[in-house]
Design a protein around this motif. Structure first.
Motif, PDB file in Angstrom:
ATOM      1  N   PRO A   1      10.361  14.378  -4.567  1.00 58.74           N
ATOM      2  CA  PRO A   1      11.009  13.063  -4.392  1.00 58.74           C
ATOM      3  C   PRO A   1      10.078  12.012  -3.794  1.00 58.74           C
ATOM      4  O   PRO A   1      10.063  10.857  -4.242  1.00 58.74           O
ATOM      5  CB  PRO A   1      12.180  13.372  -3.452  1.00 58.74           C
ATOM      6  N   LEU A   2       9.292  12.404  -2.799  1.00 59.40           N
ATOM      7  CA  LEU A   2       8.329  11.478  -2.197  1.00 59.40           C
ATOM      8  C   LEU A   2       7.341  10.979  -3.242  1.00 59.40           C
ATOM      9  O   LEU A   2       7.059   9.773  -3.327  1.00 59.40           O
ATOM     10  CB  LEU A   2       7.573  12.176  -1.065  1.00 59.40           C
ATOM     11  N   ALA A   3       6.816  11.895  -4.065  1.00 52.59           N
ATOM     12  CA  ALA A   3       5.830  11.514  -5.075  1.00 52.59           C
ATOM     13  C   ALA A   3       6.435  10.591  -6.132  1.00 52.59           C
ATOM     14  O   ALA A   3       5.802   9.617  -6.545  1.00 52.59           O
ATOM     15  CB  ALA A   3       5.257  12.766  -5.738  1.00 52.59           C
ATOM     16  N   VAL A   4       7.670  10.873  -6.557  1.00 58.50           N
ATOM     17  CA  VAL A   4       8.324  10.030  -7.562  1.00 58.50           C
ATOM     18  C   VAL A   4       8.472   8.606  -7.035  1.00 58.50           C
ATOM     19  O   VAL A   4       8.150   7.629  -7.728  1.00 58.50           O
ATOM     20  CB  VAL A   4       9.708  10.610  -7.943  1.00 58.50           C
ATOM     21  N   ILE A   5       8.949   8.474  -5.817  1.00 61.82           N
ATOM     22  CA  ILE A   5       9.172   7.139  -5.246  1.00 61.82           C
ATOM     23  C   ILE A   5       7.843   6.429  -5.005  1.00 61.82           C
ATOM     24  O   ILE A   5       7.697   5.238  -5.321  1.00 61.82           O
ATOM     25  CB  ILE A   5       9.988   7.252  -3.943  1.00 61.82           C
ATOM     26  N   ALA A   6       6.863   7.137  -4.455  1.00 58.70           N
ATOM     27  CA  ALA A   6       5.561   6.511  -4.169  1.00 58.70           C
ATOM     28  C   ALA A   6       4.918   5.973  -5.439  1.00 58.70           C
ATOM     29  O   ALA A   6       4.274   4.916  -5.424  1.00 58.70           O
ATOM     30  CB  ALA A   6       4.645   7.520  -3.486  1.00 58.70           C
ATOM     31  N   LEU A   7       5.104   6.679  -6.552  1.00 58.70           N
ATOM     32  CA  LEU A   7       4.462   6.265  -7.800  1.00 58.70           C
ATOM     33  C   LEU A   7       5.195   5.136  -8.512  1.00 58.70           C
ATOM     34  O   LEU A   7       4.751   4.683  -9.571  1.00 58.70           O
ATOM     35  CB  LEU A   7       4.306   7.475  -8.734  1.00 58.70           C
TER      36      LEU A   7
ATOM     37  N   PRO B   1      12.299  -0.679   3.822  1.00 57.37           N
ATOM     38  CA  PRO B   1      12.798   0.667   4.175  1.00 57.37           C
ATOM     39  C   PRO B   1      12.215   1.776   3.299  1.00 57.37           C
ATOM     40  O   PRO B   1      11.892   2.860   3.806  1.00 57.37           O
ATOM     41  CB  PRO B   1      14.316   0.529   3.982  1.00 57.37           C
ATOM     42  N   VAL B   2      12.054   1.498   2.023  1.00 56.78           N
ATOM     43  CA  VAL B   2      11.472   2.502   1.132  1.00 56.78           C
ATOM     44  C   VAL B   2       9.981   2.663   1.433  1.00 56.78           C
ATOM     45  O   VAL B   2       9.457   3.784   1.485  1.00 56.78           O
ATOM     46  CB  VAL B   2      11.673   2.115  -0.347  1.00 56.78           C
ATOM     47  N   TYR B   3       9.313   1.553   1.633  1.00 63.28           N
ATOM     48  CA  TYR B   3       7.882   1.597   1.970  1.00 63.28           C
ATOM     49  C   TYR B   3       7.657   2.437   3.235  1.00 63.28           C
ATOM     50  O   TYR B   3       6.751   3.274   3.280  1.00 63.28           O
ATOM     51  CB  TYR B   3       7.356   0.184   2.169  1.00 63.28           C
ATOM     52  N   ARG B   4       8.491   2.250   4.248  1.00 66.84           N
ATOM     53  CA  ARG B   4       8.320   2.991   5.499  1.00 66.84           C
ATOM     54  C   ARG B   4       8.553   4.489   5.289  1.00 66.84           C
ATOM     55  O   ARG B   4       7.861   5.323   5.900  1.00 66.84           O
ATOM     56  CB  ARG B   4       9.262   2.444   6.562  1.00 66.84           C
ATOM     57  N   PHE B   5       9.517   4.815   4.438  1.00 60.89           N
ATOM     58  CA  PHE B   5       9.756   6.226   4.129  1.00 60.89           C
ATOM     59  C   PHE B   5       8.498   6.862   3.537  1.00 60.89           C
ATOM     60  O   PHE B   5       8.118   7.980   3.914  1.00 60.89           O
ATOM     61  CB  PHE B   5      10.916   6.345   3.137  1.00 60.89           C
TER      62      PHE B   5
ATOM     63  N   TYR C   1      -3.644   2.451  -2.227  1.00 65.90           N
ATOM     64  CA  TYR C   1      -3.137   1.511  -3.237  1.00 65.90           C
ATOM     65  C   TYR C   1      -1.862   0.843  -2.732  1.00 65.90           C
ATOM     66  O   TYR C   1      -1.693  -0.381  -2.843  1.00 65.90           O
ATOM     67  CB  TYR C   1      -2.877   2.255  -4.542  1.00 65.90           C
ATOM     68  N   ILE C   2      -0.945   1.635  -2.181  1.00 63.35           N
ATOM     69  CA  ILE C   2       0.325   1.093  -1.696  1.00 63.35           C
ATOM     70  C   ILE C   2       0.091   0.136  -0.538  1.00 63.35           C
ATOM     71  O   ILE C   2       0.709  -0.936  -0.466  1.00 63.35           O
ATOM     72  CB  ILE C   2       1.267   2.246  -1.283  1.00 63.35           C
TER      73      ILE C   2
END
Length: 304
Positions: free
Chosen positions: A263-269, A168-172, A147-148
Protein backbone atom coordinates in the motif's frame (compact mmCIF):
# COMPACT_ATOMS: atom_id res chain seq x y z
CA UNK A 1 10.02 12.67 -42.12
CA UNK A 2 12.85 10.23 -42.96
CA UNK A 3 14.21 11.35 -46.36
CA UNK A 4 17.26 9.10 -45.98
CA UNK A 5 15.39 6.01 -44.79
CA UNK A 6 16.93 3.74 -47.43
CA UNK A 7 20.47 4.74 -46.43
CA UNK A 8 19.68 4.34 -42.72
CA UNK A 9 18.14 0.92 -43.18
CA UNK A 10 21.00 -0.29 -45.35
CA UNK A 11 23.04 -0.56 -42.14
CA UNK A 12 20.48 -3.13 -40.98
CA UNK A 13 20.41 -4.88 -44.38
CA UNK A 14 16.72 -4.06 -44.73
CA UNK A 15 14.74 -2.44 -47.51
CA UNK A 16 11.47 -0.49 -47.62
CA UNK A 17 8.47 -1.60 -49.61
CA UNK A 18 6.14 1.06 -48.24
CA UNK A 19 5.64 3.50 -45.38
CA UNK A 20 2.49 2.66 -43.45
CA UNK A 21 0.04 5.21 -42.04
CA UNK A 22 -0.99 2.92 -39.20
CA UNK A 23 -0.96 4.68 -35.81
CA UNK A 24 2.00 3.68 -33.67
CA UNK A 25 1.83 2.37 -30.15
CA UNK A 26 3.88 3.88 -27.35
CA UNK A 27 4.52 7.45 -26.31
CA UNK A 28 5.63 9.85 -29.07
CA UNK A 29 7.56 11.76 -26.40
CA UNK A 30 10.15 8.97 -26.26
CA UNK A 31 11.69 9.98 -29.60
CA UNK A 32 12.08 12.90 -32.01
CA UNK A 33 10.25 11.16 -34.84
CA UNK A 34 8.95 7.69 -35.73
CA UNK A 35 7.63 5.84 -38.72
CA UNK A 36 6.19 2.41 -39.43
CA UNK A 37 7.29 0.67 -42.62
CA UNK A 38 7.04 -2.68 -44.34
CA UNK A 39 9.92 -4.53 -45.96
CA UNK A 40 9.68 -6.28 -49.36
CA UNK A 41 9.24 -9.55 -47.42
CA UNK A 42 6.23 -8.19 -45.52
CA UNK A 43 7.92 -7.66 -42.14
CA UNK A 44 7.06 -4.49 -40.27
CA UNK A 45 9.42 -2.29 -38.28
CA UNK A 46 9.41 1.00 -36.41
CA UNK A 47 12.24 3.42 -37.14
CA UNK A 48 12.91 6.08 -34.50
CA UNK A 49 15.07 9.17 -34.48
CA UNK A 50 16.41 9.89 -31.00
CA UNK A 51 18.25 12.86 -29.54
CA UNK A 52 22.02 12.84 -28.89
CA UNK A 53 21.26 12.87 -25.15
CA UNK A 54 19.35 9.61 -25.50
CA UNK A 55 22.10 7.69 -27.25
CA UNK A 56 24.00 6.33 -24.24
CA UNK A 57 20.92 5.54 -22.11
CA UNK A 58 19.27 3.86 -25.09
CA UNK A 59 22.35 1.72 -25.74
CA UNK A 60 22.21 0.47 -22.17
CA UNK A 61 18.46 -0.19 -22.33
CA UNK A 62 18.88 -1.93 -25.68
CA UNK A 63 21.49 -4.25 -24.22
CA UNK A 64 19.14 -5.19 -21.39
CA UNK A 65 16.29 -5.87 -23.82
CA UNK A 66 18.59 -7.91 -26.06
CA UNK A 67 19.40 -10.14 -23.08
CA UNK A 68 15.73 -10.41 -22.08
CA UNK A 69 14.12 -11.00 -25.46
CA UNK A 70 14.57 -14.79 -25.50
CA UNK A 71 12.79 -15.22 -22.17
CA UNK A 72 10.24 -12.38 -22.09
CA UNK A 73 8.06 -10.62 -24.68
CA UNK A 74 9.83 -7.27 -25.01
CA UNK A 75 10.00 -4.68 -27.79
CA UNK A 76 13.76 -5.16 -28.31
CA UNK A 77 15.89 -3.06 -30.65
CA UNK A 78 17.71 -4.44 -33.68
CA UNK A 79 21.48 -4.46 -34.01
CA UNK A 80 22.97 -2.98 -37.16
CA UNK A 81 25.62 -4.79 -39.17
CA UNK A 82 28.30 -3.39 -36.83
CA UNK A 83 26.53 -4.87 -33.82
CA UNK A 84 25.40 -1.48 -32.51
CA UNK A 85 21.89 -0.71 -31.30
CA UNK A 86 22.07 2.93 -32.40
CA UNK A 87 22.87 4.01 -35.96
CA UNK A 88 24.34 7.42 -36.77
CA UNK A 89 23.56 8.93 -40.17
CA UNK A 90 24.06 12.56 -41.09
CA UNK A 91 24.70 13.57 -37.47
CA UNK A 92 21.36 12.09 -36.43
CA UNK A 93 20.71 8.96 -34.41
CA UNK A 94 18.30 6.13 -35.13
CA UNK A 95 16.98 2.91 -33.66
CA UNK A 96 15.02 0.10 -35.25
CA UNK A 97 12.65 -2.38 -33.65
CA UNK A 98 10.22 -4.98 -35.00
CA UNK A 99 6.57 -3.97 -35.00
CA UNK A 100 4.53 -6.20 -32.71
CA UNK A 101 1.03 -7.00 -33.91
CA UNK A 102 -1.37 -6.92 -30.99
CA UNK A 103 -5.03 -6.91 -30.01
CA UNK A 104 -6.68 -3.76 -28.77
CA UNK A 105 -7.47 -3.19 -25.11
CA UNK A 106 -10.67 -1.40 -24.13
CA UNK A 107 -9.66 0.97 -21.35
CA UNK A 108 -13.24 1.21 -20.13
CA UNK A 109 -13.64 -2.52 -19.51
CA UNK A 110 -10.25 -4.27 -19.34
CA UNK A 111 -10.20 -4.19 -15.53
CA UNK A 112 -12.86 -6.92 -15.57
CA UNK A 113 -10.41 -9.40 -17.17
CA UNK A 114 -8.73 -11.64 -14.61
CA UNK A 115 -6.32 -13.04 -17.22
CA UNK A 116 -4.80 -9.60 -17.74
CA UNK A 117 -4.06 -9.28 -14.03
CA UNK A 118 -2.53 -12.74 -13.92
CA UNK A 119 -0.41 -12.03 -16.99
CA UNK A 120 0.87 -8.74 -15.59
CA UNK A 121 1.78 -10.26 -12.24
CA UNK A 122 3.54 -13.18 -13.91
CA UNK A 123 5.49 -10.68 -15.99
CA UNK A 124 6.63 -8.83 -12.86
CA UNK A 125 7.68 -12.11 -11.23
CA UNK A 126 9.59 -13.34 -14.27
CA UNK A 127 11.24 -9.97 -14.93
CA UNK A 128 12.49 -9.95 -11.35
CA UNK A 129 14.00 -13.38 -11.90
CA UNK A 130 15.53 -12.69 -15.31
CA UNK A 131 16.78 -9.29 -14.16
CA UNK A 132 19.33 -10.99 -11.90
CA UNK A 133 21.21 -11.94 -15.09
CA UNK A 134 21.52 -8.37 -16.35
CA UNK A 135 24.51 -6.04 -15.90
CA UNK A 136 24.00 -3.29 -13.37
CA UNK A 137 23.08 0.19 -14.54
CA UNK A 138 25.81 2.72 -15.24
CA UNK A 139 23.88 5.34 -13.26
CA UNK A 140 21.52 5.12 -10.30
CA UNK A 141 17.83 5.76 -10.74
CA UNK A 142 16.39 8.72 -8.91
CA UNK A 143 15.43 7.69 -5.37
CA UNK A 144 11.63 7.89 -5.02
CA UNK A 145 11.62 9.76 -1.67
CA UNK A 146 13.99 12.34 -3.15
CA UNK A 147 11.63 12.74 -6.11
CA UNK A 148 8.64 13.25 -3.80
CA UNK A 149 10.51 15.77 -1.66
CA UNK A 150 11.55 17.83 -4.69
CA UNK A 151 7.99 17.77 -6.01
CA UNK A 152 6.56 18.98 -2.70
CA UNK A 153 9.14 21.76 -2.48
CA UNK A 154 8.05 22.89 -5.93
CA UNK A 155 4.39 22.70 -4.89
CA UNK A 156 5.12 24.81 -1.83
CA UNK A 157 6.26 27.62 -4.11
CA UNK A 158 3.95 27.28 -7.11
CA UNK A 159 0.90 25.33 -5.90
CA UNK A 160 0.66 25.81 -2.11
CA UNK A 161 -3.05 24.97 -1.94
CA UNK A 162 -2.49 21.69 -3.74
CA UNK A 163 0.29 20.85 -1.30
CA UNK A 164 -2.00 21.61 1.63
CA UNK A 165 -4.66 19.39 0.11
CA UNK A 166 -2.38 16.37 -0.12
CA UNK A 167 -0.27 16.98 2.99
CA UNK A 168 -1.85 14.17 5.10
CA UNK A 169 -1.01 11.64 2.41
CA UNK A 170 2.45 13.12 1.90
CA UNK A 171 3.16 12.84 5.64
CA UNK A 172 2.05 9.21 5.65
CA UNK A 173 4.58 8.45 2.91
CA UNK A 174 7.36 10.65 4.28
CA UNK A 175 7.26 8.96 7.69
CA UNK A 176 8.25 5.72 5.98
CA UNK A 177 10.90 6.86 3.52
CA UNK A 178 13.48 4.55 5.09
CA UNK A 179 11.52 1.50 3.96
CA UNK A 180 12.33 2.17 0.30
CA UNK A 181 16.07 1.92 0.92
CA UNK A 182 15.61 -1.29 2.92
CA UNK A 183 13.73 -3.19 0.22
CA UNK A 184 15.80 -5.37 -2.14
CA UNK A 185 16.74 -3.91 -5.52
CA UNK A 186 15.57 -5.69 -8.67
CA UNK A 187 15.44 -4.87 -12.36
CA UNK A 188 12.28 -2.87 -13.17
CA UNK A 189 10.53 -1.72 -16.31
CA UNK A 190 9.97 1.60 -14.57
CA UNK A 191 6.67 2.46 -16.27
CA UNK A 192 4.79 -0.83 -16.14
CA UNK A 193 1.08 -0.30 -16.70
CA UNK A 194 -1.59 -1.57 -19.13
CA UNK A 195 -1.02 1.19 -21.71
CA UNK A 196 2.58 0.01 -22.14
CA UNK A 197 1.51 -3.58 -22.74
CA UNK A 198 0.76 -5.00 -26.17
CA UNK A 199 -1.90 -7.62 -25.64
CA UNK A 200 -2.12 -10.90 -27.48
CA UNK A 201 -4.97 -13.39 -27.23
CA UNK A 202 -5.18 -13.84 -23.46
CA UNK A 203 -1.46 -13.18 -23.09
CA UNK A 204 1.14 -10.41 -23.27
CA UNK A 205 2.54 -10.03 -26.78
CA UNK A 206 5.10 -7.38 -25.84
CA UNK A 207 5.98 -4.62 -23.40
CA UNK A 208 7.08 -1.23 -24.72
CA UNK A 209 8.52 2.10 -23.50
CA UNK A 210 11.46 0.92 -21.36
CA UNK A 211 12.80 4.47 -21.09
CA UNK A 212 12.66 4.43 -17.28
CA UNK A 213 14.00 0.90 -16.78
CA UNK A 214 16.72 0.14 -14.29
CA UNK A 215 17.18 -1.24 -10.79
CA UNK A 216 14.80 -0.15 -8.04
CA UNK A 217 12.95 -1.49 -5.00
CA UNK A 218 11.20 -4.80 -5.55
CA UNK A 219 7.63 -3.48 -5.41
CA UNK A 220 8.15 -0.67 -7.91
CA UNK A 221 6.65 -2.16 -11.08
CA UNK A 222 3.88 -4.03 -9.28
CA UNK A 223 2.79 -1.04 -7.22
CA UNK A 224 2.80 1.27 -10.23
CA UNK A 225 0.76 -1.24 -12.24
CA UNK A 226 -1.83 -1.73 -9.50
CA UNK A 227 -2.19 2.03 -9.05
CA UNK A 228 -2.93 2.41 -12.75
CA UNK A 229 -5.40 -0.49 -12.86
CA UNK A 230 -7.29 0.80 -9.82
CA UNK A 231 -7.48 4.32 -11.28
CA UNK A 232 -9.72 3.22 -14.15
CA UNK A 233 -12.98 3.62 -12.23
CA UNK A 234 -14.71 3.25 -8.87
CA UNK A 235 -15.01 -0.53 -9.31
CA UNK A 236 -11.57 -1.15 -10.78
CA UNK A 237 -9.65 -1.50 -7.49
CA UNK A 238 -11.85 -4.43 -6.54
CA UNK A 239 -12.27 -5.71 -10.08
CA UNK A 240 -11.17 -9.00 -11.55
CA UNK A 241 -7.93 -7.63 -13.02
CA UNK A 242 -6.71 -6.05 -9.77
CA UNK A 243 -7.78 -9.07 -7.72
CA UNK A 244 -6.03 -11.56 -10.01
CA UNK A 245 -2.96 -9.34 -10.18
CA UNK A 246 -2.53 -9.24 -6.40
CA UNK A 247 -3.40 -12.92 -5.91
CA UNK A 248 -0.83 -14.01 -8.50
CA UNK A 249 1.83 -11.51 -7.44
CA UNK A 250 1.76 -12.47 -3.77
CA UNK A 251 1.83 -16.18 -4.54
CA UNK A 252 5.50 -15.52 -5.27
CA UNK A 253 7.50 -15.86 -2.02
CA UNK A 254 9.71 -12.83 -2.70
CA UNK A 255 6.73 -10.53 -3.22
CA UNK A 256 4.75 -12.10 -0.38
CA UNK A 257 7.61 -11.29 2.00
CA UNK A 258 7.14 -7.55 1.36
CA UNK A 259 3.36 -7.47 0.90
CA UNK A 260 2.87 -5.27 3.97
CA UNK A 261 4.67 -2.44 2.18
CA UNK A 262 2.58 -2.68 -0.98
CA UNK A 263 0.00 0.00 0.00
CA UNK A 264 2.80 2.45 0.82
CA UNK A 265 4.47 1.79 -2.54
CA UNK A 266 1.21 2.18 -4.50
CA UNK A 267 0.45 5.53 -2.89
CA UNK A 268 4.04 6.83 -3.12
CA UNK A 269 4.14 6.06 -6.84
CA UNK A 270 1.15 8.31 -7.50
CA UNK A 271 3.31 11.36 -6.74
CA UNK A 272 5.25 10.99 -10.02
CA UNK A 273 1.90 10.81 -11.81
CA UNK A 274 0.83 14.02 -10.11
CA UNK A 275 4.07 15.60 -11.30
CA UNK A 276 3.38 14.39 -14.84
CA UNK A 277 -0.08 15.99 -14.94
CA UNK A 278 1.37 19.24 -13.63
CA UNK A 279 4.05 19.15 -16.33
CA UNK A 280 1.36 18.69 -18.97
CA UNK A 281 -0.82 21.37 -17.36
CA UNK A 282 -3.71 18.92 -17.25
CA UNK A 283 -5.74 20.42 -14.41
CA UNK A 284 -8.49 17.81 -14.64
CA UNK A 285 -5.97 15.04 -14.00
CA UNK A 286 -4.21 17.06 -11.30
CA UNK A 287 -7.53 17.29 -9.45
CA UNK A 288 -8.18 13.60 -10.04
CA UNK A 289 -4.76 12.62 -8.69
CA UNK A 290 -5.27 14.63 -5.52
CA UNK A 291 -8.56 12.84 -4.90
CA UNK A 292 -7.16 9.47 -5.93
CA UNK A 293 -4.48 9.61 -3.24
CA UNK A 294 -7.24 9.68 -0.63
CA UNK A 295 -9.20 6.97 -2.43
CA UNK A 296 -6.18 4.68 -2.22
CA UNK A 297 -5.68 5.48 1.46
CA UNK A 298 -9.31 4.54 2.11
CA UNK A 299 -9.05 1.41 -0.05
CA UNK A 300 -6.01 0.18 1.89
CA UNK A 301 -7.68 1.21 5.20
CA UNK A 302 -4.90 3.64 6.07
CA UNK A 303 -5.53 6.15 8.82
CA UNK A 304 -3.98 9.47 7.84
Amino acid sequence: MFPHIHEILSSYDKGVEKILPSPLYGSPERSRARCLFETPRGSRYILEEISPEQVQPRKEISQWLFLLKNSLPVAAYEQNRDGDFVTCHGNKYYQLQPYIRAHGCNQATYFHDAWRGESMAEYCIFLKKEGTKLPKASANRRFLPEYIENLCKTLAVHRPQLLRDITPVYRFVARQYDIFSQLPQVFCHGDFHPANILWGKRTIAGVIDWEFSGFDFILYDAALAFGCIASEGPDAAGGATADAFCRTLFSDPAYKKYADYFPLAVIALRFPWLSEWLRKEDEEMVEFEGEYLYFLADYFKISL
